[in-house]
Design an enzyme around this catalytic site. Structure first.
Site, PDB file in Angstrom:
ATOM      1  N   ASP A 111       3.969  -4.645  -7.687  1.00  0.00           N
ATOM      2  CA  ASP A 111       3.295  -3.407  -7.284  1.00  0.00           C
ATOM      3  C   ASP A 111       3.783  -2.210  -8.092  1.00  0.00           C
ATOM      4  O   ASP A 111       3.223  -1.114  -7.961  1.00  0.00           O
ATOM      5  CB  ASP A 111       3.478  -3.152  -5.781  1.00  0.00           C
ATOM      6  CG  ASP A 111       4.931  -3.155  -5.351  1.00  0.00           C
ATOM      7  OD1 ASP A 111       5.576  -4.208  -5.481  1.00  0.00           O
ATOM      8  OD2 ASP A 111       5.422  -2.116  -4.889  1.00  0.00           O
ATOM      9  N   GLY A 136       0.801  -1.217   0.000  1.00  0.00           N
ATOM     10  CA  GLY A 136       0.000   0.000   0.000  1.00  0.00           C
ATOM     11  C   GLY A 136       0.833   1.265   0.000  1.00  0.00           C
ATOM     12  O   GLY A 136       2.061   1.248   0.040  1.00  0.00           O
ATOM     13  N   GLY A 176       2.529   3.731   1.535  1.00  0.00           N
ATOM     14  CA  GLY A 176       3.117   4.022   2.838  1.00  0.00           C
ATOM     15  C   GLY A 176       3.514   5.466   3.008  1.00  0.00           C
ATOM     16  O   GLY A 176       3.597   5.972   4.129  1.00  0.00           O
ATOM     17  N   ARG A 177       3.779   6.154   1.894  1.00  0.00           N
ATOM     18  CA  ARG A 177       4.173   7.566   1.968  1.00  0.00           C
ATOM     19  C   ARG A 177       3.524   8.365   0.843  1.00  0.00           C
ATOM     20  O   ARG A 177       4.096   9.324   0.340  1.00  0.00           O
ATOM     21  CB  ARG A 177       5.691   7.695   1.914  1.00  0.00           C
ATOM     22  CG  ARG A 177       6.339   7.117   0.660  1.00  0.00           C
ATOM     23  CD  ARG A 177       7.795   7.498   0.592  1.00  0.00           C
ATOM     24  NE  ARG A 177       8.453   6.983  -0.599  1.00  0.00           N
ATOM     25  CZ  ARG A 177       9.635   7.398  -1.027  1.00  0.00           C
ATOM     26  NH1 ARG A 177      10.273   8.353  -0.375  1.00  0.00           N
ATOM     27  NH2 ARG A 177      10.193   6.874  -2.099  1.00  0.00           N
TER      28      ARG A 177
END
EC number: 2.7.7.-
Length: 481
Positions: free
Chosen positions: A249, A87, A89-90
């Site tokens: 991803d 996902g 994260g930042r």
């Protein structure tokens, strides 16, 4: 610009894959670079974006009424190992807007702060990696390669702790979407087939509406993504681009290049070229990129099997047949692209194939700079052989090849339209980023100007066309997280 509106279609249609979140406050935001051309295409006022309110939008500290910023969920195979929950994260998806051509585009932030997907990370980004992505993504766009775009980089005024303390920054990124193979892997691992089906429907509507009415739209989606990725990887190979982190991803459903962390452009031709400091086994080497793309697409197919057919054996057969077309699409795109680079577009493929095989061996054996060679070869098509001959040690071998090539009647002008003079050469990128970190943006701006006009040789930019000096040494890249 108070009437700017951002839709929240992804969050609305796929709430299981979106976590509402806010960007961290930037204590002292300062605009470093703004893409006026892209802003105009999005219907945004560049002058307003430069204003304090505009800069606050670019870091996510001020969002239009009704916008729903979210962190997107996805999974992924990273260097072959599966992580079921990665996902943003930042990063945050601010929302979607419709550009001047009627296309829906994501407006996305990178480096905007810690999210629930951040794991042990701080959610931040430093100025250098964000400027690198801006520079390389815009160079890729200028080369005609599908890519996410960069709207702006804003220094946040927040320190970022890595090996040393660095200045923080946020990249404002624009993309056709941020749907990834990893998005489908996340949906599939939940065991909720309806979620996978809704995600596939969302992807079809955004990227491949032509398959919506097909007898098997989900198989049509897979075939369309395979074709788009085959075209994309071929284009990478044609300019010597090494992505460096081809995890699932980082493979988009749109067929756009995404995530420019450890990427670089190959200098001397070598299929085993690797730049990433963490790719110690060369999994994502230049020459491996087509096979890795096929591997990633096989993982994508696995997520769609329940949608292909209720009979798992039949679903697997359908997936295998569709995936088999990837290699054909890739080889076709690569062959056509190489013929164009050689100025032999109108020549029958069988006449070119052995010539190309021989050439690549000559380039590797003689340690020839990939980009410089093809540009110099365009001069040879016009009768000036010396610049390209001067690159070789084995002149007898190359001269024999050159005679065979010239006998096919290459078109030098056509070659110049596809063979760049300027690419983001690694030593120049590092030079520009080092200066920017010290507060001097001029080298970055000059390099950006060169690589966003890659095919037209211009006075005063000779050093931007030259390979790295020997003293630069072996190049290593880092992801910047």
């Amino acid at each position: 610009m108070t009437n700017l509106s951002l839709d929240g279609r992804f969050a609305r249609e796929l709430p299981e894959m979106a976590v509402r979140w806010k960007a961290e406050e930037a204590p002292d935001p300062r605009l470093l670079v703004l893409n006026d051309e892209l802003a105009s295409g999005l219907g945004l006022d560049a002058d307003w974006l430069r204003s304090p309110d505009g800069v606050r939008l670019l870091v996510g500290n001020s969002v239009p009424d009704g916008a729903t910023p979210v962190a997107q969920a996805y999974a992924g195979h990273q260097f072959g190992g599966f992580a079921p929950r990665l996902g943003d994260g930042r990063a945050l998806l601010l929302g979607e807007l419709v550009d001047g051509d009627g296309r829906m585009r994501d407006v996305h932030l990178k480096g905007s702060g810690h999210t629930p997907f951040a794991r042990a990370g701080d959610g931040l980004a430093a100025v250098g990696p964000m400027l690198r992505e801006y520079l390389v993504s815009e160079a890729m766009h200028a080369l005609g390669i599908p890519t996410t775009r960069s709207l702006a980089v804003v220094a946040t005024g927040r320190p970022v702790r890595r090996e040393s303390v660095l200045d923080g920054a946020v990249l404002t990124r624009v993309a056709s979407s941020h749907l990834r193979v990893g998005s489908f892997q996340y949906a599939a691992v939940t065991g909720d087939t309806d979620l996978v089906r809704r995600l596939a429907g969302h992807a079809i509507a955004r990227h491949h509406p032509e398959v919506a009415g097909a007898a098997d739209p989900y198989l049509g989606l897979f075939e369309a993504v395979c074709s788009a990725q085959a075209q994309l990887i071929a284009r990478w190979m044609l300019v010597g681009f090494v992505h460096g982190v081809m995890n699932t991803d980082n493979m988009t459903i749109s067929g756009e290049t995404i995530d420019y962390g450890p990427c670089a452009f190959m200098d001397v031709y070598d299929p085993e070229t690797v730049f990433s400091s963490i790719d110690s086994w060369g999994r994502y080497a230049y020459g491996n990129q087509p096979s890795i793309a096929a591997w990633n697409l096989a993982r994508f197919a696995e997520t769609l099997l329940p949608l292909f057919d209720d009979d798992i054996d039949r679903a697997i057969t359908l997936a295998q047949n569709a995936l088999g077309a990837f290699g054909r699409h890739y080889e076709g795109a690569l062959t056509a692209g190489m013929q164009a680079k050689l100025g032999l577009t109108g020549v029958d493929g069988p006449a070119v194939a052995p010539l190309l095989d021989e050439l690549l061996k000559l380039l590797q054996d003689n340690h020839i700079d990939f980009t410089s060679f093809f540009r110099a070869l365009g001069l040879a098509a016009r009768g000036d052989n010396e610049p390209v001959r001067g690159l070789f040690v084995d002149l007898a071998g190359f001269d024999a090849w050159l005679d065979s090539w010239r006998a096919l009647g290459p078109d030098g002008a056509a070659m110049d339209r596809v063979n760049p003079v300027y690419i983001p050469r690694n030593h120049l990128v590092e030079e520009a980023l080092t200066a920017a970190a010290a507060g001097d943006m001029e080298p970055f701006e000059t390099l950006l100007d060169a690589v966003t006009g890659p095919f037209d040789e211009r006075p005063g930019l000779q050093r931007y066309a030259e390979p790295a000096p020997e003293a630069f040494g072996r190049y290593r890249t880092f992801c910047g997280t």
